[in-house]
Enzyme design. Structure first.
Site, PDB file in Angstrom:
ATOM      1  N   SER A 143       0.832  -1.207   0.000  1.00 32.95           N
ATOM      2  CA  SER A 143       0.000   0.000   0.000  1.00 32.95           C
ATOM      3  C   SER A 143       0.866   1.257   0.000  1.00 32.95           C
ATOM      4  O   SER A 143       1.674   1.443  -0.895  1.00 32.95           O
ATOM      5  CB  SER A 143      -0.962  -0.039   1.186  1.00 32.95           C
ATOM      6  OG  SER A 143      -1.918   0.977   1.095  1.00 32.95           O
ATOM      7  N   ASP A 295      -3.507   5.858  -3.884  1.00 28.18           N
ATOM      8  CA  ASP A 295      -2.295   5.308  -3.270  1.00 28.18           C
ATOM      9  C   ASP A 295      -1.647   4.298  -4.221  1.00 28.18           C
ATOM     10  O   ASP A 295      -2.209   3.983  -5.278  1.00 28.18           O
ATOM     11  CB  ASP A 295      -2.605   4.724  -1.887  1.00 28.18           C
ATOM     12  CG  ASP A 295      -3.429   3.460  -1.917  1.00 28.18           C
ATOM     13  OD1 ASP A 295      -4.011   3.145  -2.973  1.00 28.18           O
ATOM     14  OD2 ASP A 295      -3.500   2.774  -0.883  1.00 28.18           O
ATOM     15  N   ASP A 297      -1.291   1.106  -4.660  1.00 25.46           N
ATOM     16  CA  ASP A 297      -1.992  -0.060  -5.211  1.00 25.46           C
ATOM     17  C   ASP A 297      -3.431   0.260  -5.609  1.00 25.46           C
ATOM     18  O   ASP A 297      -4.199  -0.633  -5.962  1.00 25.46           O
ATOM     19  CB  ASP A 297      -1.949  -1.249  -4.245  1.00 25.46           C
ATOM     20  CG  ASP A 297      -2.675  -0.982  -2.940  1.00 25.46           C
ATOM     21  OD1 ASP A 297      -2.594   0.156  -2.440  1.00 25.46           O
ATOM     22  OD2 ASP A 297      -3.300  -1.905  -2.393  1.00 25.46           O
ATOM     23  N   ASP A 299      -6.194   1.178  -4.153  1.00 23.31           N
ATOM     24  CA  ASP A 299      -7.431   0.800  -3.464  1.00 23.31           C
ATOM     25  C   ASP A 299      -8.011   1.977  -2.672  1.00 23.31           C
ATOM     26  O   ASP A 299      -9.187   1.980  -2.347  1.00 23.31           O
ATOM     27  CB  ASP A 299      -7.243  -0.435  -2.573  1.00 23.31           C
ATOM     28  CG  ASP A 299      -6.218  -0.256  -1.474  1.00 23.31           C
ATOM     29  OD1 ASP A 299      -5.480   0.753  -1.487  1.00 23.31           O
ATOM     30  OD2 ASP A 299      -6.128  -1.136  -0.597  1.00 23.31           O
TER      31      ASP A 299
END
EC number: 5.4.2.2
Length: 552
Positions: A143, A295, A297, A299
């Site tokens: 993340s 962010d 990744d 999500d």
């Protein structure tokens, strides 16, 4: 004797450093950081594994990844015959290499693996598991953690992160593997045939689901600035916007190139206003209205708004949640039995908005997998219109079972574009929500309390609220104390107790007529968080005083 064994263990690891993939990271670490790798073990928890690169069982390296993969292979083969899995990975250091290692180990155990040839977002992984009907999924990401971190998240066949019970079972299989330096992974051409190319049709289907959800974005003069913070949301987000005939956006070019060092940001976290610095510069030059960041990744996302005078308004996760819920309520007025899901530490504002619009709401523990479990248990007649966590994670439609910034980007743009046609802004809309249901405000205090004394203080704070709950806090009368560790609610006004139907978690929530505060220690770090969600005059002052009272 124990010290001698530790020294021998360290020497064995150093002998294998050249094969570890992480020698460079290890050599850059301080003596303390190096030692921590040999004195601890990575543990597979409810969110998988996350950690720093380095040598030892407490760090991510080729050998600990092989151990994890071997344990997961045994776990999957114990669950079903001929298991299948899809693996996605982000732009971080060693994400590609870890993906290939895991794929090889799983293929060696006759598990069919779908492996893309480039990085992907976390929501795409969740969708792919459901689309390909695989037994499981793996996402390699950490993340928004710093550049020397990575992690492995494991998903079940429904596209949600593994449940607590499944995580514990998988963890046992991983631990039974033993010493990662003793693992022998033979690779045969016959077994590599189990590794399949990832079908492009899955990405196409994911895009179609979002296109169908959005429909169209109305024409206005809305201008947008977008940054992926060096992560995975480019190229998919720009391609998605263009497919919806929305081209009025500028990318922060320097930040929209994959970079595992996150070179242009102090923190690749959309919660952090500093992550928007370059986006603000570009917005001022291009006279943009809306700024969006995702962010690494993709999500989670953050948004900010620029007015005609160049003033920037940053929205927190609860405010974004309220705006999106408000829009989804408008969009779904024809539906009956509507439902919104949020975490127990998310705002009173969204609950009030749901009640006002006759939308049912449910609260779950922190962690989007609990939201996914709630979605899985929905009755056929229930319509989930929105789910979110205050930590900037949102979901509009459940064809994905995790936070999904990719589907939210065009949704928030469509909302802002509609408002622009009426000469309004998202800030105006939030003010209208406050006028309708009251000015519920939220803030978060995070305290790091290191060492034994810190742990003792955290335990003492939690024990005090459990054994001797206050009657009032800063003039706010306490109605009830919810203890998610004992699954009990103590109703102070009635002097009675009732049960909470929820998995156990070390969280205490104190309820008032004006809202709540919640205390939540971290399970892995020496941290405790205080959430404050209240409708009261002088909110900032009251919140600061509550924080000082608890942590003085």
């Amino acid at each position: 004797m124990k010290g001698c064994l530790a020294t021998m263990d360290k020497e064995l690891w150093i002998e294998r450093a050249n094969d570890s993939l992480v020698k460079h990271f290890y050599e850059q670490q301080s003596d303390i950081e190096q030692r921590e790798g040999f004195e601890s073990k990575l543990t597979f928890g409810t969110a998988g594994i996350r950690g720093k690169f380095g040598l030892g069982e407490g760090r991510l390296n080729k050998f600990t990844i092989e151990k994890l993969a071997l344990g997961l292979a045994r776990y999957l083969n114990a669950q079903t015959n001929s298991p299948t899995i899809v693996i996605h990975y982000d732009i971080r250091h060693l994400s590609t290499e870890f993906a290939q290692i895991i794929a090889n180990v799983l293929a060696n155990h006759q598990i069919t693996v779908y492996l893309p040839d480039t990085y992907k977002t976390t929501p795409e992984l969740s969708f792919a598991v459901r689309n390909l009907n695989t037994t499981a999924g793996i996402m390699i990401t950490a993340s928004h953690n710093p550049k020397d971190y990575n992690g492995i998240k494991v998903y079940g066949s429904d596209g949600a992160q593994l449940s607590t019970d499944a995580s514990e079972l998988a963890s046992r299989y991983i631990e039974e593997v033993g010493d990662p330096l003793q693992i022998d992974i033979p690779i045969s051409k016959q077994n590599t045939s189990y590794i399949k190319p990832f079908p492009k049709s899955v990405t196409d289907d994911y895009m179609k689901h979002i296109q169908n959800m959005i429909g169209y974005i109305p024409k206005s003069d809305l201008q947008v600035v977008f940054t992926s913070l060096h992560g995975t949301s480019v190229p998919i987000v720009p391609e998605l916007l263009q497919s919806l005939n929305f081209n009025q956006f500028n990318l922060v070019e320097a930040q929209c190139k994959p970079d595992p060092n996150f070179s242009s940001v102090q923190s690749a976290n959309p919660e952090d206003h500093r992550a928007f610095d370059q986006a603000v510069e570009l917005a001022n030059k291009s006279h943009a209205d809306l700024l969006i960041s995702t962010d690494p990744d993709a999500d989670r996302l953050g948004i900010a708004e620029r007015d005609a005078h160049g003033h920037i308004t940053y929205f927190n996760g609860n405010q974004i949640g309220a705006l999106l819920l408000n829009y989804r309520i408008q969009q779904t007025s024809q539906l009956r039995h509507r439902l919104m899901i949020q975490s127990i530490v998310s705002s009173e504002l969204t609950k009030s908005l749901a009640r006002y619009n006759n939308v049912e709401y449910k609260e779950v523990l922190t962690g989007f997998k609990f939201i996914a479990q709630e979605i899985r248990q929905l009755d056929d007649h229930q319509n989930m219109i929105f789910a979110f966590e205050e930590s900037y994670g949102f979901l509009s439609e459940p064809f994905v079972r995790d936070k999904d910034a990719v589907q939210i980007v065009p949704l928030i743009i469509k909302y802002a574009s509609e408002l622009k046609l009426y000469g309004k802004t998202l800030k105006d809309e939030l003010e209208q929500i406050y006028q309708t249901v009251g000015r519920h405000e939220d803030t978060l205090f995070s305290h790091t309390l290191e060492g034994f004394e810190g742990k003792k203080k955290i335990n003492a704070i939690m024990t005090k609220f459990r054994s001797n709950p206050p009657q009032e806090i800063q003039g706010l009368k306490v109605k009830a104390i919810e203890d998610y560790l004992t699954s009990e609610v103590y109703h102070l006004d009635k002097d009675t107790t009732s049960q909470i139907n929820s998995p156990k978690s070390n969280v205490i929530r104190v309820l008032f007529d004006e809202g709540f505060i919640a205390l939540r220690p971290s399970g892995t770090e020496p941290k405790i968080k205080l959430y404050v969600s209240l409708k009261c005059p002088n909110f900032d002052d009251v919140a600061q005083k509550i924080n000082a009272m608890i942590f003085s």
